[in-house]
Design a protein around this motif. Structure first.
Motif, PDB file in Angstrom:
ATOM      1  N   LEU A 138      -4.482  13.286  -0.217  1.00 54.07           N
ATOM      2  CA  LEU A 138      -5.850  13.210  -0.733  1.00 54.07           C
ATOM      3  C   LEU A 138      -6.311  11.766  -0.852  1.00 54.07           C
ATOM      4  N   ILE A 139      -5.436  10.915  -1.423  1.00 53.04           N
ATOM      5  CA  ILE A 139      -5.810   9.512  -1.641  1.00 53.04           C
ATOM      6  C   ILE A 139      -6.114   8.841  -0.303  1.00 53.04           C
ATOM      7  N   LEU A 140      -5.205   8.998   0.667  1.00 55.79           N
ATOM      8  CA  LEU A 140      -5.393   8.305   1.938  1.00 55.79           C
ATOM      9  C   LEU A 140      -6.553   8.880   2.730  1.00 55.79           C
ATOM     10  N   TRP A 141      -6.759  10.178   2.581  1.00 54.48           N
ATOM     11  CA  TRP A 141      -7.775  10.829   3.392  1.00 54.48           C
ATOM     12  C   TRP A 141      -9.172  10.544   2.843  1.00 54.48           C
ATOM     13  N   ARG A 142      -9.308  10.551   1.505  1.00 54.00           N
ATOM     14  CA  ARG A 142     -10.632  10.457   0.914  1.00 54.00           C
ATOM     15  C   ARG A 142     -10.942   9.111   0.283  1.00 54.00           C
ATOM     16  N   ALA A 143      -9.984   8.166   0.334  1.00 56.55           N
ATOM     17  CA  ALA A 143     -10.138   6.939  -0.452  1.00 56.55           C
ATOM     18  C   ALA A 143     -11.461   6.220  -0.186  1.00 56.55           C
ATOM     19  N   THR A 144     -11.725   5.919   1.105  1.00 52.94           N
ATOM     20  CA  THR A 144     -12.905   5.139   1.430  1.00 52.94           C
ATOM     21  C   THR A 144     -14.168   5.856   0.996  1.00 52.94           C
ATOM     22  N   TYR A 145     -14.224   7.143   1.303  1.00 53.32           N
ATOM     23  CA  TYR A 145     -15.374   7.946   0.917  1.00 53.32           C
ATOM     24  C   TYR A 145     -15.572   7.923  -0.593  1.00 53.32           C
TER      25      TYR A 145
ATOM     26  N   ALA B 173       0.838  -1.204   0.000  1.00 53.20           N
ATOM     27  CA  ALA B 173       0.000   0.000   0.000  1.00 53.20           C
ATOM     28  C   ALA B 173       0.871   1.251   0.000  1.00 53.20           C
ATOM     29  N   ARG B 174       1.951   1.207   0.814  1.00 48.68           N
ATOM     30  CA  ARG B 174       2.850   2.361   0.860  1.00 48.68           C
ATOM     31  C   ARG B 174       3.496   2.602  -0.503  1.00 48.68           C
ATOM     32  N   THR B 175       3.979   1.503  -1.127  1.00 46.68           N
ATOM     33  CA  THR B 175       4.615   1.635  -2.439  1.00 46.68           C
ATOM     34  C   THR B 175       3.649   2.240  -3.450  1.00 46.68           C
ATOM     35  N   LEU B 176       2.391   1.784  -3.392  1.00 47.12           N
ATOM     36  CA  LEU B 176       1.392   2.272  -4.337  1.00 47.12           C
ATOM     37  C   LEU B 176       1.157   3.767  -4.177  1.00 47.12           C
ATOM     38  N   VAL B 177       1.032   4.196  -2.935  1.00 46.68           N
ATOM     39  CA  VAL B 177       0.804   5.618  -2.688  1.00 46.68           C
ATOM     40  C   VAL B 177       1.949   6.432  -3.270  1.00 46.68           C
ATOM     41  N   ALA B 178       3.181   5.963  -3.035  1.00 47.14           N
ATOM     42  CA  ALA B 178       4.351   6.663  -3.569  1.00 47.14           C
ATOM     43  C   ALA B 178       4.308   6.691  -5.092  1.00 47.14           C
ATOM     44  N   ALA B 179       3.941   5.574  -5.700  1.00 46.33           N
ATOM     45  CA  ALA B 179       3.893   5.495  -7.159  1.00 46.33           C
ATOM     46  C   ALA B 179       2.877   6.484  -7.727  1.00 46.33           C
ATOM     47  N   PHE B 180       1.715   6.548  -7.093  1.00 48.45           N
ATOM     48  CA  PHE B 180       0.689   7.476  -7.584  1.00 48.45           C
ATOM     49  C   PHE B 180       1.148   8.925  -7.439  1.00 48.45           C
TER      50      PHE B 180
ATOM     51  N   ARG C 205      -6.949  -2.730   2.037  1.00 45.14           N
ATOM     52  CA  ARG C 205      -6.234  -1.447   2.027  1.00 45.14           C
ATOM     53  C   ARG C 205      -5.560  -1.234   0.674  1.00 45.14           C
ATOM     54  N   VAL C 206      -4.872  -2.273   0.192  1.00 41.22           N
ATOM     55  CA  VAL C 206      -4.199  -2.162  -1.104  1.00 41.22           C
ATOM     56  C   VAL C 206      -5.213  -1.817  -2.195  1.00 41.22           C
ATOM     57  N   SER C 207      -6.330  -2.543  -2.219  1.00 37.02           N
ATOM     58  CA  SER C 207      -7.327  -2.331  -3.272  1.00 37.02           C
ATOM     59  C   SER C 207      -7.928  -0.938  -3.193  1.00 37.02           C
ATOM     60  N   THR C 208      -8.164  -0.462  -1.980  1.00 33.57           N
ATOM     61  CA  THR C 208      -8.781   0.851  -1.825  1.00 33.57           C
ATOM     62  C   THR C 208      -7.842   1.951  -2.303  1.00 33.57           C
ATOM     63  N   VAL C 209      -6.565   1.848  -1.903  1.00 36.12           N
ATOM     64  CA  VAL C 209      -5.577   2.817  -2.371  1.00 36.12           C
ATOM     65  C   VAL C 209      -5.491   2.778  -3.893  1.00 36.12           C
ATOM     66  N   LEU C 210      -5.514   1.554  -4.420  1.00 35.10           N
ATOM     67  CA  LEU C 210      -5.432   1.367  -5.861  1.00 35.10           C
ATOM     68  C   LEU C 210      -6.627   2.023  -6.561  1.00 35.10           C
ATOM     69  N   ALA C 211      -7.808   1.824  -6.000  1.00 34.48           N
ATOM     70  CA  ALA C 211      -9.020   2.386  -6.617  1.00 34.48           C
ATOM     71  C   ALA C 211      -8.988   3.909  -6.582  1.00 34.48           C
ATOM     72  N   ALA C 212      -8.619   4.455  -5.409  1.00 31.88           N
ATOM     73  CA  ALA C 212      -8.602   5.915  -5.280  1.00 31.88           C
ATOM     74  C   ALA C 212      -7.541   6.516  -6.194  1.00 31.88           C
ATOM     75  N   GLY C 213      -6.367   5.888  -6.237  1.00 35.76           N
ATOM     76  CA  GLY C 213      -5.296   6.382  -7.093  1.00 35.76           C
ATOM     77  C   GLY C 213      -5.683   6.335  -8.564  1.00 35.76           C
ATOM     78  N   THR C 214      -6.285   5.224  -8.967  1.00 43.23           N
ATOM     79  CA  THR C 214      -6.710   5.089 -10.364  1.00 43.23           C
ATOM     80  C   THR C 214      -7.773   6.127 -10.698  1.00 43.23           C
ATOM     81  N   ALA C 215      -8.738   6.290  -9.809  1.00 45.21           N
ATOM     82  CA  ALA C 215      -9.796   7.272 -10.045  1.00 45.21           C
ATOM     83  C   ALA C 215      -9.200   8.673 -10.167  1.00 45.21           C
ATOM     84  N   PHE C 216      -8.223   8.953  -9.304  1.00 43.65           N
ATOM     85  CA  PHE C 216      -7.566  10.259  -9.288  1.00 43.65           C
ATOM     86  C   PHE C 216      -6.856  10.522 -10.624  1.00 43.65           C
TER      87      PHE C 216
END
Lengths: 192, 509
Positions: B109-116, B40-47, B207-218
């Motif tokens: 933004l991703i971590l704060w708003r992902a679930t929402y 999840a951390r790596t993904l956030v950094a990548a995005f 967690r990984v999937s949610t970060v992935l979804a938010a990042g992709t949407a972003f």
């Protein structure tokens, strides 16, 4: 030259010390996890036992002649409440399960009892608790398996022996509550 | 999508199966927690890194904007003097600093708003306390079995049967199911699906999937906005859309390659201007094409194995493999009508929600393993499943799908009308076109009662429920009345009344 050797030995000792601390903490965490899982079972066992007097009273109102069944249930209930060890609790719980099953079988002979709202509620609640006991037992046993594996295998077995970590008991139950049920599709196909 | 709708499922006995190595050993859920946290951390950094060029562009734009603003306030009216000829190093520092700050904002933004964001994209609503007691009990029991805190429960009012979970930690996770799923599945199957989701929550797959979804949407945001605008214009009228495409889209599409050509040509004579032109032209290309593509590449690399491992883990929790296998078959055969799942959340769902993909998306790798492989693996864990059970599940799903198609109002919103008879009309299809020359609508369901109105042939009515010899209907004039049960009429095409609703769902990305 000499001080290098001393330094290496000290470094190795420090590293070993840290590894041992890590193993010890892991064992403590495992033991705590088992205890927490046990309290999960305990809560459900107590809940079930507390419903029993109510159930007996309700059934007695319609079927007062079934004295033996009532006694069996009451005995099993007090056994659950007095159980000290995991094995005792498991045995008492199995006894109570059997007694309740007997009671419900007897209740089948009294249509009025079957129709009573209070009885039906108790029946669904007890069924739900029985299922919860099965699930919490599953969680407990998974944790016990993990913990026991760790205190019986190298290298953690040395730490376990040194500090007196003992294997925990499994919560054994008759394996039928969670037996696989063949799903019936004929109903779904007929419905339309 | 799996081709099971056309091919009858094979017999899955231990003899005929392919070799699947991974899920044979016992996997405890928390074994993968550390790995997933790292991913999840790596993904956030990548995005954050991928969003850097767009952030840089935004930084330049903002700096320019503020420079003009400052210039105007101080009474310096030209941009050049505001930027101050000699102070360009200072401005460069400001721009770079702002760009880094903006791209650091991405992970926040991703971590704060992902679930929402994920819940919002799916159109889920929170389950009220008195709804679905059986689902609640199932979730409660499985949480006890896995030692997890209870997730918040959400439902999506859609006929399609599917589910997903989202959240950054088990303590704050949400479980989302469609009403179609609750209708279609039997209790044990529901248990299997819920267990599959809980396992993913527990081992931080969620967690990984949610970060992935938010990042992709972003990263898809600019692309989504453009597509939505044009789609909206075409929906208003094809001519409006065509006009916009011709006079807005086409010039833009032509000017970008022209701009690149001009930029390269200028590089020799005026390096600074050429570079500026090239950068300006590459920003829209990057934001609209490259960034979304990079997001898809990342997702294709991450999410395929997750569902597989979750299937295997969940068998240990639910204690049986067959219900999950039949549930998967049912869900897949049941189709994804009306789900309107956003592309960026596709990997979260239990079965692939992008059912009827356009042909060009067929080239892209799926984010789910093939359904047949999943069922096969489950069959092997559970010691084989008879073909009859699999066929039964697939055909139950198909019947469910057929019923959905027949009735426009049927998709999870209205239960089938209460009526003693088992005639076709009493079950789900609820929009009908009258065929008699004239049909009398009564005020009450009784013979010789007062007339409400008379409808001509071809009028559309919505059948609400059957009352004795009458049907309670809503007339084209939005009035409630009763018509005789034997009134001649035919089911209406499902497209008409639902069109508006469907389109709103489709435009969400």
């Amino acid at each position: 030259m000499g001080w290098i050797i001393v330094l290496v030995v000290v470094a190795v000792l420090v590293i070993i010390g840290f590894i041992m601390i890590g193993m010890y903490n892991g064992l403590v965490r495992g033991r705590n996890r088992v205890r927490e899982a046990w309290s999960g079972i305990d809560v459900q066992l107590k809940r079930r036992a507390s419903l029993v007097p109510n159930l007996v009273e309700t059934v007695r109102g319609y079927a007062e002649h079934e004295r033996e069944t009532f006694e069996e249930v009451t005995r099993a209930r007090s056994a659950v409440e007095q159980a000290g060890t995991v094995a005792d609790a498991a045995q008492a719980n199995n006894m109570l399960t059997g007694a309740l099953r007997h009671l419900f079988a007897v209740a089948e002979n009294y249509p009025q009892l079957q129709a009573a709202e209070g009885f039906r509620q108790l029946q669904t609640e007890l069924a739900d608790i029985e299922e919860k006991i099965a699930f919490s037992r599953q969680f407990y046993n998974t944790n016990v398996l993990d913990y026991n594996n760790r205190i019986q295998t190298v290298p953690t077995v040395f730490i376990a022996n040194m500090f007196g970590f003992r294997a925990e008991e499994f919560f054994e139950a008759e394996e039928e509550a969670r037996a696989d049920v063949r799903v019936d599709f004929s109903r779904a196909a007929d419905a339309d | 999508m799996c081709a099971l709708t056309s091919v009858a499922p094979r017999t899955l006995t231990s003899g005929t199966m392919k070799d699947i190595s991974a899920p044979q050993r016992r996997v405890l859920a928390y074994n993968r927690v550390a790995e997933n946290k790292r991913r999840a951390r790596t993904l956030v950094a990548a995005f954050a890194l991928i969003s850097l060029p767009a952030a840089a562009f935004l930084a330049i734009y903002l700096t320019f904007f503020f420079a003009v603003l400052v210039g105007v306030t101080l009474g310096v009216f030209t941009v050049g003097s505001a930027l101050g000829g000699d102070a360009w190093q200072a401005w460069a520092v400001v721009i770079v600093g702002l760009a880094v700050l903006l791209s650091l904002l991405t992970p926040v933004l991703i971590l704060w708003r992902a679930t929402y964001l994920v819940l919002r994209l799916s159109g889920a609503r929170a389950l009220t306390d008195d709804e679905q007691p059986e689902l609640r009990r199932t979730v409660e029991n499985l949480c006890i079995g896995s030692g997890l805190p209870q997730p918040s429960l959400y439902v999506i009012d859609a006929g399609a049967a599917n589910a997903f979970s989202t959240g950054l930690s088990p303590e704050s996770s949400s479980l989302v199911l469609t009403t179609g799923l609750l209708e279609l599945l039997e209790r044990r199957e529901l248990e299997g699906v819920v267990a599959q989701e809980l396992v993913q929550i527990g081992n931080y797959d969620t967690r990984v999937s949610t970060v992935l979804a938010a990042g992709t949407a972003f990263l898809r945001l600019p692309f989504t906005v453009v597509v939505t605008v044009f789609r909206f214009l075409f929906r208003v009228h094809w001519a409006v859309g065509g006009f916009a495409l011709l006079y807005l889209g086409l010039p833009m599409a032509i000017s970008i390659p022209l701009g690149f050509a001009a930029g390269f040509a200028l590089l020799d004579e005026e390096p600074a201007q050429g570079a500026v032109l090239l950068i300006t032209m590459s920003i829209p290309v990057y934001a609209l094409v490259v960034a979304p593509l990079l997001a898809e590449v990342i997702r294709a690399g991450v999410s395929r194995q997750q569902q597989f491992l979750a299937d295997a883990d969940s068998v240990l929790l639910a204690r049986s493999a067959e219900p999950l296998a039949t549930a998967l078959l049912k869900m897949d055969a049941g189709g994804m009508t009306g789900l309107g799942a956003a592309r960026s959340t596709a990997h979260l769902w239990t079965v692939d929600p992008l059912a009827d993909k356009p042909w060009w998306e067929g080239f892209w790798p799926d984010c789910h393993p093939p359904l047949e492989d999943r069922v096969e693996m489950l069959a092997r864990m559970g010691g084989g499943i008879p073909a009859s059970a699999l066929e039964g599940a697939a055909s139950a799903g198909q019947t469910f799908r057929a019923n959905q198609k027949a009735g426009p109002f049927a998709a999870g919103t209205s239960p089938s009308p209460a009526g003693g008879t088992s005639s076709d009309r009493a079950t789900v299809p609820s929009a009908y076109r009258l065929t008699a020359v004239e049909t009398v609508v009564y005020v009450a369901p009784e013979a010789h009662g007062a007339e409400l109105e008379r409808l001509s042939a071809g009028s559309l009515v919505a059948v609400h429920e059957t009352v004795g010899e009458y049907m309670h209907v809503i007339t084209p004039h939005d009035r409630f009345g009763y018509i005789r049960k034997e009134t001649p009429m035919v089911p209406a095409e499902p497209s008409e009344p639902t069109r508006g609703m469907r389109e709103v769902r489709d435009s969400r990305e």
